[in-house]
Every structure is written in structure tokens, then in C-alpha cells.
Design an enzyme around this catalytic site. Structure first.
Site, PDB file in Angstrom:
ATOM      1  N   HIS A 101      27.256  44.089 -18.892  1.00 52.35           N
ATOM      2  CA  HIS A 101      28.118  44.539 -17.796  1.00 52.35           C
ATOM      3  C   HIS A 101      27.326  44.367 -16.504  1.00 52.35           C
ATOM      4  O   HIS A 101      26.096  44.420 -16.510  1.00 52.35           O
ATOM      5  CB  HIS A 101      28.474  46.025 -17.914  1.00 52.35           C
ATOM      6  CG  HIS A 101      29.197  46.417 -19.155  1.00 52.35           C
ATOM      7  ND1 HIS A 101      28.550  46.683 -20.333  1.00 52.35           N
ATOM      8  CD2 HIS A 101      30.521  46.636 -19.393  1.00 52.35           C
ATOM      9  CE1 HIS A 101      29.431  47.040 -21.253  1.00 52.35           C
ATOM     10  NE2 HIS A 101      30.640  47.019 -20.715  1.00 52.35           N
ATOM     11  N   ASP A 104      24.905  47.101 -15.895  1.00 53.50           N
ATOM     12  CA  ASP A 104      23.781  47.163 -16.840  1.00 53.50           C
ATOM     13  C   ASP A 104      22.540  46.538 -16.224  1.00 53.50           C
ATOM     14  O   ASP A 104      21.423  47.018 -16.424  1.00 53.50           O
ATOM     15  CB  ASP A 104      24.077  46.381 -18.127  1.00 53.50           C
ATOM     16  CG  ASP A 104      25.231  46.922 -18.925  1.00 53.50           C
ATOM     17  OD1 ASP A 104      25.565  48.106 -18.757  1.00 53.50           O
ATOM     18  OD2 ASP A 104      25.788  46.154 -19.734  1.00 53.50           O
ATOM     19  N   GLU A 268      36.714  44.619 -31.772  1.00 58.39           N
ATOM     20  CA  GLU A 268      35.607  45.459 -32.222  1.00 58.39           C
ATOM     21  C   GLU A 268      36.006  46.191 -33.492  1.00 58.39           C
ATOM     22  O   GLU A 268      37.097  46.761 -33.582  1.00 58.39           O
ATOM     23  CB  GLU A 268      35.207  46.467 -31.143  1.00 58.39           C
ATOM     24  CG  GLU A 268      34.081  47.385 -31.603  1.00 58.39           C
ATOM     25  CD  GLU A 268      33.560  48.299 -30.513  1.00 58.39           C
ATOM     26  OE1 GLU A 268      33.293  49.477 -30.817  1.00 58.39           O
ATOM     27  OE2 GLU A 268      33.419  47.849 -29.363  1.00 58.39           O
ATOM     28  N   HIS A 271      36.899  49.893 -33.045  1.00 62.66           N
ATOM     29  CA  HIS A 271      38.165  50.057 -32.335  1.00 62.66           C
ATOM     30  C   HIS A 271      39.342  49.827 -33.280  1.00 62.66           C
ATOM     31  O   HIS A 271      40.379  50.490 -33.165  1.00 62.66           O
ATOM     32  CB  HIS A 271      38.254  49.092 -31.157  1.00 62.66           C
ATOM     33  CG  HIS A 271      37.260  49.364 -30.082  1.00 62.66           C
ATOM     34  ND1 HIS A 271      37.203  48.618 -28.914  1.00 62.66           N
ATOM     35  CD2 HIS A 271      36.271  50.281 -29.981  1.00 62.66           C
ATOM     36  CE1 HIS A 271      36.213  49.086 -28.149  1.00 62.66           C
ATOM     37  NE2 HIS A 271      35.644  50.092 -28.785  1.00 62.66           N
ATOM     38  N   ASP A 296      33.067  42.075 -31.488  1.00 65.76           N
ATOM     39  CA  ASP A 296      32.019  43.073 -31.290  1.00 65.76           C
ATOM     40  C   ASP A 296      31.729  43.675 -32.656  1.00 65.76           C
ATOM     41  O   ASP A 296      32.553  44.412 -33.209  1.00 65.76           O
ATOM     42  CB  ASP A 296      32.459  44.157 -30.304  1.00 65.76           C
ATOM     43  CG  ASP A 296      32.104  43.808 -28.866  1.00 65.76           C
ATOM     44  OD1 ASP A 296      31.657  42.679 -28.623  1.00 65.76           O
ATOM     45  OD2 ASP A 296      32.285  44.665 -27.981  1.00 65.76           O
ATOM     46  N   ASP A 307      34.273  56.708 -31.567  1.00 62.64           N
ATOM     47  CA  ASP A 307      33.616  55.400 -31.590  1.00 62.64           C
ATOM     48  C   ASP A 307      32.112  55.594 -31.763  1.00 62.64           C
ATOM     49  O   ASP A 307      31.400  55.847 -30.795  1.00 62.64           O
ATOM     50  CB  ASP A 307      33.933  54.696 -30.262  1.00 62.64           C
ATOM     51  CG  ASP A 307      33.698  53.207 -30.309  1.00 62.64           C
ATOM     52  OD1 ASP A 307      33.364  52.691 -31.380  1.00 62.64           O
ATOM     53  OD2 ASP A 307      33.867  52.556 -29.260  1.00 62.64           O
ATOM     54  N   ASP A 309      29.891  53.357 -33.016  1.00 66.07           N
ATOM     55  CA  ASP A 309      29.135  52.130 -32.719  1.00 66.07           C
ATOM     56  C   ASP A 309      27.876  51.994 -33.575  1.00 66.07           C
ATOM     57  O   ASP A 309      26.793  51.697 -33.068  1.00 66.07           O
ATOM     58  CB  ASP A 309      28.759  52.076 -31.233  1.00 66.07           C
ATOM     59  CG  ASP A 309      29.937  51.723 -30.345  1.00 66.07           C
ATOM     60  OD1 ASP A 309      30.899  51.135 -30.850  1.00 66.07           O
ATOM     61  OD2 ASP A 309      29.893  52.042 -29.142  1.00 66.07           O
TER      62      ASP A 309
END
Length: 439
Positions: A101, A104, A268, A271, A296, A307, A309
Site C-alpha cells: 500500500h 506502507d 482472499e 474473505h 491473497d 479475518d 490472516d
């Protein structure tokens, strides 16, 4: 380069008998499968945000990670240190791609102009890092969800000035992605949804979001960006309900605004499960609609409703994922980006490597198993047999429009149609799949 990973050497493939935890057991980048190397099939990427921006905090506690680039100090100096650490990590891990991003890689600063200046400086740094390491950018994106200005959305915000601020970030992030050779540009609408319908105009917000997507596509063509524009579906979190709920919802949205041939999806795993779907379902839906773009790679915890991850670790789940991807012809501009992070107590530098090594080995073994399924494609043969009637005269006439409802009813009556039930053979097919996975 930073000294943070100084005690870690470049990760190598050592085979299934390896006892070295900092080695690949299944991911052999140059191994040929179905005419392409594993590296070409999987197109792995590691992300900037989870690995180098998250401090290990959560809603119940403060940061646990002691990362030198996350300490207090000059923001641009910290950004340079972060870039050093990131590219050292990416290089030692051996992924060909990375993702970011805008915020980031560069501090936002205190104004929009300062953001633009900071971001431009760090894009120069990343360009140099790419030249030095040979790393490539899988995709870039703009963070239009973290700053408090986006508390009520970016493209869907009730204030057009917030919309304009987000558009400026996207404009700059798209330019950076093109300059850095990025193969995709991602749009994730983390705040593009609502908390309550009591203060929400659904039609207005859809129109705003649709116009933003149109502007992105228009700008892509204006600047000659050759990559793919991707939307990343997610049903909720951080908002109660997001407009890009799942792949099918995204398709309807794109059709409404005439964008179905311009934008694809970045799917993802976590998701998909939050939306009540399997990972395989979302990929199969995307390929059937011509929307499949990128992945993802991660997983959620089935006992938790958010989420998480986590790194993928199920060969069983991901064999079916890889099967769908291979069946559709594989990636074009997309790849497997690990949108995954270590757990909060995993505070050592080595932990970042352990997570990615496990994920890469999981996907590599899943690729191997899925390739065997493609070479001995019993599933496709069963599906073709199951729908064979639609390639015969009656089926063809129905789909071509030669039959109306009236003529079809007359045909059925005149022919005294009496369909015969046929087994779906689900259990048999599940056993076949297990035979490939656990051979």
C-alpha cells in the site's frame, strides 16, 4: 541492507528429508510441472504491510514486536530502514514478487502535499531496490481505509472532499505501480460499506463507488498502464456490510457500471470463508465469470468470526484451489501474495520466515497434487458425462433459443418425456480426490 536478518541465509530447497526449519521441503522453484516451473505457476509474493508495518498490537493490547524501523524517530529515516529490511527479507525468502500500500512504504505526513512528496521519494528508493535485487512488483494499492478521514468510507464517503483525497492517493499509487513495473493494481474497499442503514443512502453510495471505479479504469487507459485492475471482495470487517461482498456480488456491481470487461478480482481465502463460501467456490465462480485475477493466500480460523490472516497450511484445501486455477489456464498477471501474518507472540525474525516457508511449501505440494488431477482428470470427465444431454439436440435447441417456453412444453408433451434419475456420485468423487491428495 539492515542487520535485522543478518543471521539468516537465503532459503534453499532441501527436499522432504530436510530437518532444517529454514529450508523448503516442497517448493523447488525450478522444478517443471505441466510444462512450467513451480516459480512460474505460483508467482509468489510477500506483502509489505503485515511483515513490516504491523507492530504486533491488537484491540486488547499494545505492540509486541521490537522492530527497529517501527521505533520513534524521523519518519522518512524509518521508511528507509523499513525498505532495507523488507528487501533483505524478500530476497532471502526467494519470492519473485512483493506488494504494498502507498502508506506502507512512506509516511503520510501532515498534509496531502507532504504525502505526495514522501511517497515520491520512497518510490525512488523502491525502484533502486528492485534494480539491485531483481524483485518485481506484483501489485500496488492505496490505503484509503486506515486514516480517520476514511471512517465513513473513501469512495462512498458522504463528503466529496474525502472522495477527492482518496482519488489523489489512488492517482499517485497507480502512477507508482506503473513506474515500478507492477503487473496489477488492487482496489480494496475496506470502508466501502455501512454500519447502519439509518444514516446510509445505498443508491448514492453505489453511484459514488461506481464512478470511482470508472475513473480508475479511465486513468489506466490514459496513462497506458498494461496491468490488470483488481477488486478484492470481502463481506464485512471493518464495516458491518461491504459492497464488494463476494465475487458474485462484485460481478453484479461491475455489470451495473459497464466494467465487467475491465476489472477482475483478487480473491482472499479468509474473505471467502467470512462470506460463507469455500476458497474453491470463490475461485470457481471467478473463473466461470471471466473475473479471475490474483490470490491473497492465507487462511482463517473456523472457530473465529473475523479475518485472522494466518498462513495457509492445508494441502487438502489448496489442492482444490490449485486444481481450479490450473483448469482455468493458470495465472496471467496475478499470483499468490501471502496476505498472512505471524501470530502476536511470534516475535523473532525467524518467525517471519517460518510462516512464509510453510505457506510456500503448502502451495507447492498442492500444485503437485493438482497437476496429477489435471493429468488424470476424472472430475472433468464426470462433469462432461453429467451434462452430456446439453450437447445433444434438445439441449442445444433450448440454449440457442430455438425453443420458447410454449414450444418446449409442446415437445415435452408430444414426446411423453420421462426423465430418469442419475446419481451425482459425490462420495465416489470425494474418494478419488483424496486418492490424489494422500497418495
Amino acid at each position: 541492507m539492515t542487520e535485522f536478518f543478518k543471521n539468516i541465509n537465503k532459503i534453499q530447497f532441501e527436499g522432504t528429508d530436510a530437518i532444517n526449519p529454514l529450508a523448503f521441503r516442497h517448493y523447488d522453484a525450478e522444478r517443471m510441472i505441466l510444462g512450467k516451473s513451480m516459480k512460474e505457476h505460483l508467482r509468489f509474493a510477500a506483502c509489505y504491510w503485515h511483515n513490516f508495518c504491523w507492530p504486533g498490537s491488537d484491540v486488547f493490547g499494545a505492540a509486541t514486536f521490537d522492530r527497529p524501523w517501527l521505533q520513534s524517530g524521523n519518519a522518512m529515516e524509518m521508511a528507509h530502514m523499513k525498505a532495507d529490511a523488507a528487501f533483505d527479507f524478500f530476497s532471502k525468502l526467494g519470492v519473485p514478487y512483493y506488494c504494498f500500500h502507498d502508506t506502507d512504504i512512506a509516511p503520510e505526513g501532515t498534509s496531502l502535499k507532504e504525502y505526495v512528496n514522501n511517497f515520491a521519494q520512497m518510490v525512488d528508493v523502491l525502484e533502486q531496490k528492485q534494480d539491485e535485487t531483481g524483485l518485481k512488483l506484483l501489485w500496488g494499492t492505496a490505503n484509503a481505509f486506515s486514516n480517520p478521514r476514511y471512517m465513513s468510507g473513501a469512495g462512498t464517503n458522504p463528503d466529496p472532499k474525502v472522495f477527492a483525497y482518496a482519488a489523489t492517493q489512488i492517482f499517485n499509487a497507480m502512477g507508482a505501480t506503473q513506474r515500478l513495473g507492477g503487473e496489477n493494481y488492487v482496489l480494496w474497499g475496506g470502508r466501502e460499506g455501512y454500519e447502519t442503514l439509518l444514516n446510509t443512502d445505498l443508491r448514492q453510495e453505489r453511484e459514488q463507488l461506481g464512478r470511482l471505479m470508472q475513473m480508475v479504469v479511465e486513468h489506466k487507459h490514459k496513462i497506458g498502464f498494461k496491468g490488470t485492475i483488481l477488486i478484492e471482495p470481502k463481506p464485512q470487517e471493518p464495516t458491518k456490510h461491504q459492497y464488494d461482498y463476494d465475487t458474485a456480488t462484485v460481478y453484479g456491481f461491475l455489470k451495473q457500471f459497464g466494467l465487467e470487461n475491465e476489472i477482475k478480482v483478487n480473491i482472499e481465502a479468509n474473505h471467502a470463508t467470512l462470506a460463507g463460501h469455500s476458497f474453491q467456490h470463490e475461485i470457481a465462480t471467478a473463473t466461470s465469470l471471466g473475473l479471475f485475477g490474483s490470490i491473497d493466500a492465507n487462511r482463517g480460523d473456523p472457530q473465529l468470526g473475523w479475518d485472522t490472516d494466518q498462513f495457509p497450511n492445508s494441502v487438502e484445501e489448496n489442492t482444490l484451489v490449485m486444481y481450479e486455477i490450473l483448469k482455468a489456464g493458470g495465472f496471467t498477471t496475478g499470483g499468490f501474495n501471502f496476505d498472512s501474518h505471524v501470530r502476536r507472540p511470534s516475535i523473532d525474525a525467524e518467525d517471519l520466515f517460518y510462516g512464509h516457508i510453510g505457506g510456500m511449501d503448502t502451495m507447492a505440494l498442492a500444485l503437485e497434487r493438482a497437476a496429477n488431477m489435471i493429468e488424470n482428470d476424472v472430475l472433468s470427465k464426470n462433469i462432461a458425462q453429467r451434462y452430456a444431454g446439453w450437447n445433444e439436440d434438445l439441449g442445444k435447441k433450448i440454449l440457442s433459443g430455438d425453443h420458447s417456453l410454449e414450444t418446449l412444453a409442446k415437445f415435452a408433451l408430444d414426446s411423453n418425456i420421462a426423465p430418469v434419475k442419475e446419481s451425482g456420485r459425490q462420495e465416489h468423487l470425494e474418494n478419488i480426490v483424496n486418492g490424489f491428495i494422500y497418495k
